[in-house]
Structure formats: C-alpha cells, structure tokens
Scaffold this motif. Structure first.
Motif, mmCIF file in Angstrom:
data_model
loop_
_atom_site.group_PDB
_atom_site.id
_atom_site.type_symbol
_atom_site.label_atom_id
_atom_site.label_comp_id
_atom_site.label_asym_id
_atom_site.label_seq_id
_atom_site.Cartn_x
_atom_site.Cartn_y
_atom_site.Cartn_z
ATOM 1 N N ALA A 10 -19.840 21.090 -23.680
ATOM 2 C CA ALA A 10 -21.247 21.426 -23.440
ATOM 3 C C ALA A 10 -21.367 22.815 -22.839
ATOM 4 O O ALA A 10 -22.019 23.024 -21.817
ATOM 5 C CB ALA A 10 -21.904 20.374 -22.553
ATOM 6 N N GLY A 11 -20.720 23.792 -23.482
ATOM 7 C CA GLY A 11 -20.987 25.193 -23.169
ATOM 8 C C GLY A 11 -22.185 25.643 -23.977
ATOM 9 O O GLY A 11 -22.915 24.811 -24.558
ATOM 10 N N ALA A 12 -22.395 26.951 -24.041
ATOM 11 C CA ALA A 12 -23.527 27.472 -24.807
ATOM 12 C C ALA A 12 -23.467 26.967 -26.245
ATOM 13 O O ALA A 12 -24.484 26.576 -26.834
ATOM 14 C CB ALA A 12 -23.512 28.998 -24.785
ATOM 15 N N GLY A 39 -18.491 26.228 -17.861
ATOM 16 C CA GLY A 39 -17.253 26.855 -18.326
ATOM 17 C C GLY A 39 -17.485 28.354 -18.499
ATOM 18 O O GLY A 39 -18.151 28.993 -17.680
ATOM 19 N N THR A 40 -16.975 28.871 -19.590
ATOM 20 C CA THR A 40 -17.091 30.303 -19.857
ATOM 21 C C THR A 40 -18.557 30.734 -19.918
ATOM 22 O O THR A 40 -18.899 31.863 -19.553
ATOM 23 C CB THR A 40 -16.428 30.636 -21.210
ATOM 24 O OG1 THR A 40 -15.292 29.804 -21.379
ATOM 25 C CG2 THR A 40 -16.026 32.079 -21.279
ATOM 26 N N SER A 41 -19.400 29.835 -20.370
ATOM 27 C CA SER A 41 -20.805 30.191 -20.565
ATOM 28 C C SER A 41 -21.543 30.413 -19.249
ATOM 29 O O SER A 41 -22.672 30.895 -19.246
ATOM 30 C CB SER A 41 -21.513 29.107 -21.383
ATOM 31 O OG SER A 41 -20.883 28.986 -22.642
ATOM 32 N N HIS A 42 -20.911 30.068 -18.143
ATOM 33 C CA HIS A 42 -21.572 30.243 -16.850
ATOM 34 C C HIS A 42 -21.570 31.698 -16.386
ATOM 35 O O HIS A 42 -22.571 32.212 -15.911
ATOM 36 C CB HIS A 42 -20.865 29.373 -15.798
ATOM 37 C CG HIS A 42 -21.250 29.722 -14.391
ATOM 38 N ND1 HIS A 42 -22.428 29.316 -13.842
ATOM 39 C CD2 HIS A 42 -20.622 30.480 -13.450
ATOM 40 C CE1 HIS A 42 -22.508 29.793 -12.598
ATOM 41 N NE2 HIS A 42 -21.422 30.496 -12.343
ATOM 42 N N ASN A 44 -20.627 34.831 -17.747
ATOM 43 C CA ASN A 44 -20.539 36.058 -18.568
ATOM 44 C C ASN A 44 -21.644 37.051 -18.200
ATOM 45 O O ASN A 44 -22.407 36.829 -17.266
ATOM 46 C CB ASN A 44 -20.618 35.654 -20.041
ATOM 47 C CG ASN A 44 -21.827 34.801 -20.277
ATOM 48 O OD1 ASN A 44 -22.942 35.286 -20.243
ATOM 49 N ND2 ASN A 44 -21.611 33.505 -20.457
ATOM 50 N N ALA A 45 -21.759 38.090 -19.001
ATOM 51 C CA ALA A 45 -22.722 39.145 -18.700
ATOM 52 C C ALA A 45 -24.128 38.837 -19.215
ATOM 53 O O ALA A 45 -25.057 39.613 -18.977
ATOM 54 C CB ALA A 45 -22.226 40.466 -19.286
ATOM 55 N N GLY A 46 -24.283 37.734 -19.928
ATOM 56 C CA GLY A 46 -25.614 37.289 -20.329
ATOM 57 C C GLY A 46 -26.279 38.102 -21.425
ATOM 58 O O GLY A 46 -27.456 37.920 -21.717
ATOM 59 N N LEU A 47 -25.525 38.983 -22.046
ATOM 60 C CA LEU A 47 -26.146 39.843 -23.057
ATOM 61 C C LEU A 47 -26.198 39.153 -24.407
ATOM 62 O O LEU A 47 -25.221 38.535 -24.840
ATOM 63 C CB LEU A 47 -25.358 41.150 -23.220
ATOM 64 C CG LEU A 47 -25.234 41.990 -21.964
ATOM 65 C CD1 LEU A 47 -24.440 43.254 -22.261
ATOM 66 C CD2 LEU A 47 -26.622 42.346 -21.448
ATOM 67 N N ILE A 48 -27.338 39.271 -25.037
ATOM 68 C CA ILE A 48 -27.441 38.831 -26.415
ATOM 69 C C ILE A 48 -27.133 40.091 -27.216
ATOM 70 O O ILE A 48 -28.016 40.860 -27.572
ATOM 71 C CB ILE A 48 -28.846 38.258 -26.710
ATOM 72 C CG1 ILE A 48 -29.223 37.214 -25.652
ATOM 73 C CG2 ILE A 48 -28.915 37.664 -28.109
ATOM 74 C CD1 ILE A 48 -28.233 36.079 -25.462
ATOM 75 N N GLN A 49 -25.820 40.304 -27.443
ATOM 76 C CA GLN A 49 -25.366 41.610 -27.949
ATOM 77 C C GLN A 49 -25.382 41.635 -29.468
ATOM 78 O O GLN A 49 -24.382 41.995 -30.100
ATOM 79 C CB GLN A 49 -23.948 41.856 -27.438
ATOM 80 C CG GLN A 49 -23.902 42.888 -26.333
ATOM 81 C CD GLN A 49 -22.506 43.182 -25.889
ATOM 82 O OE1 GLN A 49 -21.736 42.268 -25.634
ATOM 83 N NE2 GLN A 49 -22.162 44.452 -25.778
ATOM 84 N N SER A 50 -26.530 41.270 -30.031
ATOM 85 C CA SER A 50 -26.536 41.040 -31.467
ATOM 86 C C SER A 50 -26.417 42.324 -32.287
ATOM 87 O O SER A 50 -26.229 42.277 -33.491
ATOM 88 C CB SER A 50 -27.802 40.281 -31.859
ATOM 89 O OG SER A 50 -28.915 40.920 -31.291
ATOM 90 N N THR A 220 -20.027 12.427 -19.423
ATOM 91 C CA THR A 220 -18.769 13.129 -19.141
ATOM 92 C C THR A 220 -17.609 12.359 -19.755
ATOM 93 O O THR A 220 -17.688 11.143 -19.962
ATOM 94 C CB THR A 220 -18.535 13.289 -17.625
ATOM 95 O OG1 THR A 220 -18.617 12.006 -17.014
ATOM 96 C CG2 THR A 220 -19.545 14.228 -17.011
ATOM 97 N N GLY A 221 -16.550 13.083 -20.024
ATOM 98 C CA GLY A 221 -15.358 12.454 -20.599
ATOM 99 C C GLY A 221 -14.330 13.524 -20.894
ATOM 100 O O GLY A 221 -14.660 14.712 -20.931
ATOM 101 N N ASP A 222 -13.100 13.082 -21.096
ATOM 102 C CA ASP A 222 -12.021 14.030 -21.379
ATOM 103 C C ASP A 222 -11.803 14.108 -22.887
ATOM 104 O O ASP A 222 -11.515 13.091 -23.539
ATOM 105 C CB ASP A 222 -10.739 13.563 -20.674
ATOM 106 C CG ASP A 222 -9.590 14.554 -20.862
ATOM 107 O OD1 ASP A 222 -9.751 15.530 -21.633
ATOM 108 O OD2 ASP A 222 -8.535 14.341 -20.235
ATOM 109 N N ALA A 223 -11.909 15.319 -23.412
ATOM 110 C CA ALA A 223 -11.765 15.531 -24.853
ATOM 111 C C ALA A 223 -10.417 15.024 -25.379
ATOM 112 O O ALA A 223 -10.300 14.708 -26.568
ATOM 113 C CB ALA A 223 -11.918 17.014 -25.170
#
Ligand SMILES: Cc1cc2nc3c(=O)[nH]c(=O)nc-3n(C[C@H](O)[C@H](O)[C@H](O)COP(=O)(O)OP(=O)(O)OC[C@H]3O[C@@H](n4cnc5c(N)ncnc54)[C@H](O)[C@@H]3O)c2cc1C
Length: 416
Positions: A10-12, A39-42, A44-50, A220-223
């Motif tokens: 459940a990241g971005a 996770g990683t999505s928390h 970062n720099a938040g840029l929508i660098q499209s 929640t659960g372990d993949a």
C-alpha cells in the motif's frame, strides 16, 4: 464482471491500483505489513516530475564517475561491500544509459509520463487530496554559467522533443520568484507545468482511505504468505486468510524478494535516499522545490518544514542507514536557503525501486495466471502511481490501457 483482487503493498502505487480497481466495482483487499504510505512513498520529494522523460541515467563522463568513485560526493554514495552483488545491475544500467539505447528509453518513457500528471490530479480530486497538490512546478538551480548553459540546453531539448513547459530564469527573475535563495545563483530553469505534493505519505493515506470508502478492505499482512490457491491467490492477513481470483504485487523496492520466492529473477535493485526536515529561518519562504543541480541535493517545502532530500546511495536494501550524504549536503544547503533547526530526530531513509532500463514494470507476471506486477518505478513512483493504477485496472478488465504497456512488460525485466 466483478473480480476479487488482492493488492499487495500500500505505497503510492498499490493504493492507486486499489482505488482504480474499486472504482470499477471489483472486490479489493489492499494489504501492507504496516499502514499505507509509510514505505518509500512517505519520504520522497513529492514532485510530480512528469516532464522528466529522460530518466536518471548512469553517468557517461569518466570525470564524473571518478568523482563518485572517491565516495566523498554529495550526489552519490556507495557501500563498497554491496558493489559485487550490484555489478550485473550496474553493467546493464550503464548500457541502457549509452546515447542510443537511452534515446529509446526516453521514447518509451514519454507516453506514460505524458499521462502521469492528469491521472494524479484526477485521483487527488477523487480522494479529496487536492489541497496537498500544489501547481508550483519545481526549479533546477545553477551556480555557474557552465551549469546554466547545460540546464538551458536540457530544457530546450525537452521543449522541442516533448513540448515540456520550462522557463529559463536569469538571476533577477529567480530572485523575484524565490527571494530567499542564495543571491550568487546565476539562474534557474523552472519546470512550471507540474505539481508537487506537500505531504506524499498523507496523500497515499488519502488514496487508500478513498478506496476503503468505495468498499475496498484494508488490512495488514506479510506478503511472504502470498501463495497460489487453485486458480487464484491466498494470503494470511490480520483478518485471517484472504483468497482472491487475482493478485497484484506492488511492493516497490521489496518486490524483488517476493517475486524471487515465486520463481522470478527480476532485474530490480534499490537506490537509497535520505531526508531531513528543517524549520525555515526567520520569515524565509521557499515557494517550490529546488534542485541544486551542480551539487546534487534537493530542498522541498513540505507540510513538516523544508525537506532536504539526497541523491543515490548504492547499498543493500536492508543495510543499516548511513546518512553521510545528508551530513555533506546540510552545510551547503544552509548557504542555499536559510535553514533553521532540524525537525526530525534522525534521518529518514527510503529505497527507490530501480530497473536497469529505468522503466517501470507494469503488466502480467510471465509465468503465473492472474498475477500482475506493478513496481520498479525508479525515481518517479509517486509521479507514475495513478497512471499505473489505471493501467493495471484496465488490463485486469481486459481493456486496452490508456498507455501502451509494451515497453513496461514484466518479461523484459525478468532474468528467469
Ligand atoms: C529521496 C527520494 C526522493 C524521491 N523523490 C521523488 C519525487 O519527487 N517524485 C516521485 O515521483 N518519486 C520520487 N521518489 C521515488 C518514489 O518515492 C518511489 O518510486 C515510490 O515511492 C515507490 O512507490 P511504491 O508504492 O512502489 O513503493 P513503496 O511506497 O515503498 O510501497 C511498498 C509497500 O510495500 C510494503 N511492504 C514491503 N514489504 C512487505 C511485506 N513483506 N508484506 C507486506 N507489505 C510489505 C511497504 O510497507 C510499503 O508500504 C523518491 C525516492 C526517494 C528515496
């Protein structure tokens, strides 16, 4: 037809997939080992660098490589003991970064990037997150005339090849827009056509909450407990075992571990990165994220303060944090913008899920039925999260996805 779908991670990316699937009426369970967006999505720099259709390439200049090899730079740090295991990845990455393959990578990246911002905006609107999304664009800053001229050429190339919106600012124009930055900067390129999130982790929580409002189950659960169950899938969760016809793996940097258990050797490694928040000093305001292109770090105005994020650390995914780049960048960043006290007790560390061809992995698992892969979004996973969610949902429904997925198909990135 309504399908039951288990979205693992459940990241971005995973939260966006869950939202798109549940919008289409599917019975969705979204599972993470923790809460969404942590996770990683928390961090970062938040840029929508499209507009960045040329993804982050392996350095082509020997001078730059030698500088990085000394392991004292700000943009790149490495754990020497991690390099032997990373060599096959680095070799491929370097190959894809050579001019001709790299040109093809950019051609393959452009279509998904072209769709990224409108999809993030649409999902943010649906999730009630629009206030987190700011139409400020972001800036690349330059301290030298040489850097500035390279930056202008890059912007011109993006403008002519991909119609990217970019404004070249001289020192005066830069000062008008960002009066608190170092006055010795010679100028900047303002990529002004995109947005930035002031709290990417909270955005993911909003998207996950939106999915649950529409009927998705969040648990929640372990993949590691994901297993084949007849024609479908099954996983242990805090709510007991969950079975579903279809599963989607969206574990970001941790996707390599799970896919390995399922028999795949994906070309996926991590480039780690750090952040620290600072209070702005006095009445200083930073209007938008700025990248110090020549020294290799980024400052972004976030809900929690000014977030300093670092470049690339090559290290084992679970090796202890070594935030030396933050330590090196902080005194330099203080000369760029008036930073006050640190607001975090310790550095945050994240792992960018990276493929050697710099393209994400989006599509059906090569050797399993009803299994989909959605990971490997490299430096741009927040940017690409919503369009990935839409594409996966469309493909599960047997429709032609909004972006041709051929360049992102998982089998190209699987060694076996
Ligand atoms: C310093 C830095 C700056 C960045 N800046 C930007 C930027 O400005 N713009 C941009 O677009 N991208 C940026 N990125 C990249 C971006 O953050 C990533 O590409 C993106 O967050 C990946 O999202 P994801 O959903 O794939 O992975 P994640 O957000 O990591 O989600 C994976 C989820 O899987 C869960 N998980 C892991 N293992 C298990 C398990 N065993 N069982 C259950 N769940 C598990 C985790 O808890 C996590 O929630 C940056 C990255 C870094 C490090």
């Amino acid at each position: 037809v309504t399908r039951s779908v288990l979205v693992v991670g459940a990241g971005a990316v995973g939260a966006s997939i869950a939202a798109h699937l549940v919008q289409r009426g599917h019975a969705v369970t979204l599972v993470d080992r923790g809460a969404p967006g942590e996770g990683t999505s928390h961090g970062n720099a938040g840029l929508i660098q499209s507009e960045i259709v040329y993804p982050t390439a392996f350095p082509q200049s020997t001078r730059v490589l030698l500088r990085y090899a000394l392991n004292r730079s700000i943009p790149v740090h490495y754990h020497a003991r991690a390099l032997p295991a990373l060599l096959p990845f680095l070799r491929r990455y370097a190959e894809f970064s050579r001019p001709e393959p790299y040109r093809r990578v950019a051609q393959a990246y452009a279509p998904i990037m072209a769709q990224a911002l409108s999809e993030v905006r649409a999902l943010a609107d649906a999730a009630g997150s629009r206030p987190l999304l700011h139409p400020t664009g972001w800036m690349k800053l330059f301290l030298t005339a040489e850097g500035m001229s390279a930056g202008e050429q890059e912007a011109e190339k993006l403008r002519s090849e991909f119609a990217v919106s970019a404004r070249v600012l001289d020192a005066g124009a830069l000062r008008t827009l960002e009066p608190f930055l170092d006055p010795s900067l010679v100028g900047a390129v303002h990529y002004d056509g995109t947005d930035a999130l002031s709290d990417p982790g909270l955005y993911v929580k909003h998207v996950a909450r939106y999915a649950t409002r529409l009927g998705a189950r969040l648990t929640t659960g372990d993949a590691a407990t994901l297993a084949v169950d007849g024609n479908g899938w099954r996983m242990e969760t805090a709510d007991g075992p969950v079975s579903a016809e279809t599963a989607v793996i969206a574990l970001g940097p941790w996707s390599g571990g799970l896919t390995r258990r399922l028999g795949y050797r994906m070309m996926l490694e991590v480039k780690r990165g750090y952040h620290m928040h600072f209070a702005p000093r006095g009445n200083a305001v930073l209007g938008r994220a700025v990248i110090d292109a020549e020294r290799g770090f980024l400052l972004a105005p976030m809900a929690r303060g000014i977030r300093l994020t670092t470049g690339i650390e090559l290290a084992d995914i679970e090796a202890p944090a070594t935030p030396v780049q933050l330590r090196r960048a902080t005194p330099v960043a203080r000369t760029l913008f008036p930073l006050g006290e640190m607001r975090d007790e310790s550095a945050w560390m994240g792992r960018r899920p990276c493929t050697p061809d710099m393209l994400p992995v989006i599509g059906p698992a090569p050797n399993h039925r009803n299994l989909w892969f959605a990971f490997g979004h490299n430096h741009h996973g927040v940017t690409l999260s919503a369009v990935t969610g839409r594409m996966i949902a469309e493909m599960i429904d047997g429709e032609t996805p909004v972006v041709d997925p051929a360049a992102y198909r998982p089998d190209r990135a699987a060694l076996g």
